[in-house]
Enzyme design. Structure first.
Site, PDB file in Angstrom:
ATOM      1  N   GLU A   1     -11.878  -1.137 -30.808  1.00 26.76           N
ATOM      2  CA  GLU A   1     -11.472  -0.357 -31.706  1.00 26.76           C
ATOM      3  C   GLU A   1     -11.255   1.321 -31.375  1.00 26.76           C
ATOM      4  O   GLU A   1     -12.897   1.605 -31.249  1.00 26.76           O
ATOM      5  CB  GLU A   1     -10.827  -0.372 -33.188  1.00 26.76           C
TER       6      GLU A   1
ATOM      7  N   LYS B   1      -6.134   8.293 -38.037  1.00 27.47           N
ATOM      8  CA  LYS B   1      -6.346   7.191 -38.155  1.00 27.47           C
ATOM      9  C   LYS B   1      -4.532   6.012 -37.516  1.00 27.47           C
ATOM     10  O   LYS B   1      -4.131   6.718 -38.522  1.00 27.47           O
ATOM     11  CB  LYS B   1      -6.665   6.643 -39.570  1.00 27.47           C
TER      12      LYS B   1
ATOM     13  N   VAL C   1      -7.909  -2.261 -36.448  1.00 33.71           N
ATOM     14  CA  VAL C   1      -8.549  -3.306 -36.677  1.00 33.71           C
ATOM     15  C   VAL C   1      -6.331  -3.970 -36.527  1.00 33.71           C
ATOM     16  O   VAL C   1      -6.410  -4.087 -35.009  1.00 33.71           O
ATOM     17  CB  VAL C   1      -8.944  -3.967 -37.329  1.00 33.71           C
TER      18      VAL C   1
ATOM     19  N   SER D   1      -5.256  -4.349 -46.290  1.00 35.75           N
ATOM     20  CA  SER D   1      -4.963  -3.589 -45.709  1.00 35.75           C
ATOM     21  C   SER D   1      -3.802  -4.003 -44.655  1.00 35.75           C
ATOM     22  O   SER D   1      -4.302  -5.446 -44.299  1.00 35.75           O
ATOM     23  CB  SER D   1      -6.428  -3.435 -44.477  1.00 35.75           C
TER      24      SER D   1
ATOM     25  N   ASP E   1      -4.436  -4.685 -41.600  1.00 41.68           N
ATOM     26  CA  ASP E   1      -5.166  -5.573 -40.879  1.00 41.68           C
ATOM     27  C   ASP E   1      -4.563  -6.786 -41.104  1.00 41.68           C
ATOM     28  O   ASP E   1      -4.522  -8.021 -40.399  1.00 41.68           O
ATOM     29  CB  ASP E   1      -6.618  -6.000 -41.337  1.00 41.68           C
TER      30      ASP E   1
ATOM     31  N   LYS F   1     -15.456  -6.439 -45.108  1.00 39.83           N
ATOM     32  CA  LYS F   1     -16.559  -5.265 -45.843  1.00 39.83           C
ATOM     33  C   LYS F   1     -17.166  -5.480 -47.241  1.00 39.83           C
ATOM     34  O   LYS F   1     -15.779  -5.743 -47.631  1.00 39.83           O
ATOM     35  CB  LYS F   1     -15.795  -3.479 -45.890  1.00 39.83           C
TER      36      LYS F   1
HETATM   37  N1  PSU Z   1     -14.724  -1.903 -40.412  1.00 40.71           N
HETATM   38  C1  PSU Z   1     -16.176  -1.020 -40.033  1.00 40.71           C
HETATM   39  N2  PSU Z   1     -15.647   0.484 -40.219  1.00 40.71           N
HETATM   40  C2  PSU Z   1     -14.587   0.731 -40.231  1.00 40.71           C
HETATM   41  C3  PSU Z   1     -12.909  -0.241 -40.195  1.00 40.71           C
HETATM   42  C4  PSU Z   1     -13.371  -1.089 -40.694  1.00 40.71           C
HETATM   43  O1  PSU Z   1     -17.024  -1.088 -40.057  1.00 40.71           O
HETATM   44  O2  PSU Z   1     -14.025   1.769 -39.826  1.00 40.71           O
HETATM   45  C5  PSU Z   1     -11.804   0.515 -40.235  1.00 40.71           C
HETATM   46  C6  PSU Z   1     -11.023  -0.374 -39.198  1.00 40.71           C
HETATM   47  O3  PSU Z   1     -10.299   0.032 -38.405  1.00 40.71           O
HETATM   48  C7  PSU Z   1     -10.362  -0.958 -40.301  1.00 40.71           C
HETATM   49  C8  PSU Z   1      -9.941  -0.035 -40.825  1.00 40.71           C
HETATM   50  O4  PSU Z   1      -9.083  -1.430 -39.694  1.00 40.71           O
HETATM   51  O5  PSU Z   1     -10.707   0.421 -41.273  1.00 40.71           O
HETATM   52  C9  PSU Z   1      -9.706  -0.639 -41.961  1.00 40.71           C
HETATM   53  O6  PSU Z   1      -8.470   0.634 -43.316  1.00 40.71           O
HETATM   54  P1  PSU Z   1      -7.862   0.040 -44.080  1.00 40.71           P
HETATM   55  O7  PSU Z   1      -8.608  -0.848 -45.779  1.00 40.71           O
HETATM   56  O8  PSU Z   1      -7.548   2.040 -44.579  1.00 40.71           O
HETATM   57  O9  PSU Z   1      -6.626  -0.711 -43.843  1.00 40.71           O
HETATM   58 MN    MN Z   2      -5.720   0.346 -47.798  1.00 40.42          MN
END
Ligand code: PSU
Ligand code: MN
Length: 308
Positions: free
Chosen positions: A26, A87, A107, A141, A143, A160
């Site tokens: 990614e 993003k 992701v 997410s 994801d 995370k």
């Molecule tokens: N994990 C990491 N660093 C990141 C991300 C995940 O260690 O930058 C990113 C990935 O691209 C993941 C996104 O898909 O954060 C999730 O963001 P959100 O919570 O806005 O969906």
């Molecule tokens: Mn979000």
């Protein structure tokens, strides 16, 4: 009329047509997850790690509105150095293409594009998931729902610890996303080895992951993802006390500054990297490189099953 089809670099398309192992990577971790200038160095190291384990890296991203599978070095430099790269989750891909912008795929978006491109294995750091406060904010997410409908194997270090890990595991169960620990029965917490929850399944080798992939394909029951949770060795994790303090501060800053939506994850990662004076960054990089190496071994094992 503009042609918006996916663009492949020559190396990736040759490998795919010959059935050689390919690992999708990614770009959001490069543009939004890691600080400059380390991000470019790390992006190159991730690709190098995949190559050393015998697979072809395919970093996915958008350049001038073109969706690219296999960014070349100039394109990596462009995304890593940009202040304005968007993003991009799955829903952003079409508007961003039509607008002709540069963007980094999450992701969710990377999985969707990789699967459409015929790539079976994807390495990342940590998945997105259910945010704390999600009961009020609905911040979960994309994801998760994307993985529920995307046939790909994703190597990650869990989700995370900035997220609600237990709620994320519940959602993965509801969504029918397969989950195996790599040499562990505990779900990893990204910066920390043990995220505090048990796993039902564990595998011990890349060949065993390839066997799970083969079983899933043969069953043909559903098209969801297989997550391989690869924890950091305990001696390499972020100090758990430093982690907990940093997280508490970061969450308080989120609330104070009213940060919401897609800005939440980059903000918290940036806070970790500055508040731990680079300790979390070093751990983050180790996680990504280890996952890239394991993903390449899995892609090699999966290719060996299909091309005797
Ligand atoms: N994990 C990491 N660093 C990141 C991300 C995940 O260690 O930058 C990113 C990935 O691209 C993941 C996104 O898909 O954060 C999730 O963001 P959100 O919570 O806005 O969906
Ligand atoms: Mn979000």
């Amino acid at each position: 009329m503009t042609d918006y089809r996916i663009h492949f670099n020559d190396e990736v398309s040759a490998a795919l047509s010959e059935g050689r192992p390919v690992v999708a990577l990614e770009s959001t971790i490069i543009s939004h997850g890691l600080p400059r200038p380390d991000n470019l160095r790390v992006a190159r190291e991730i690709e190098q790690t995949v190559r050393e384990a015998g697979a072809v890296p395919a970093t996915i991203g958008m350049i001038g509105g073109e969706l690219r599978v296999g960014l070349d070095d100039a394109q990596l430099v462009r995304l890593a150095g940009s202040d304005s790269a968007a993003k991009l989750s799955v829903r952003d891909l079409a508007p961003a293409a039509a607008a002709g912008v540069d963007g980094a795929t999450t992701v969710a978006a990377t999985s969707a594009v990789a699967a459409a491109a015929g790539i079976e294995v994807f390495a990342t750091g940590g998945l997105g998931g259910v945010h704390r406060e999600a009961a009020q904010t609905f911040d979960e997410s994309a994801d998760l729902v994307t993985l529920a409908r995307t046939p790909i194997t994703v190597v990650c270090a869990g989700v995370k610890s900035i997220l609600d890990v237990g709620a994320t595991l519940e959602r993965l169960e509801t969504l029918g996303v397969s989950l195996v620990g790599y040499r562990t029965r505990r779900f990893p917490g990204f910066f920390i080895t043990d995220g505090g929850f048990d796993l039902d399944w564990s595998v011990d080798s890349p060949a065993q992951v390839a066997a799970v992939m083969a079983a899933r394909d043969d069953h043909a029951l559903h098209r969801g993802a297989l997550l391989v949770a690869n924890p950091l060795p305990v001696e390499e994790q972020l100090d758990p006390q430093l982690h907990d303090r940093t997280l508490a501060d970061g969450l308080a800053m989120l609330a104070r500054d009213g940060i919401t939506g897609k800005a939440v994850t980059p903000f918290l990662l940036g806070h970790f990297h500055s508040a731990t004076e680079g300790a979390s960054l070093a751990v983050n990089v180790r996680i990504i490189l280890r996952n890239a190496g394991l993903a390449a071994q899995i892609a090699v094992a999966a290719a060996a099953r299909t091309t005797p």
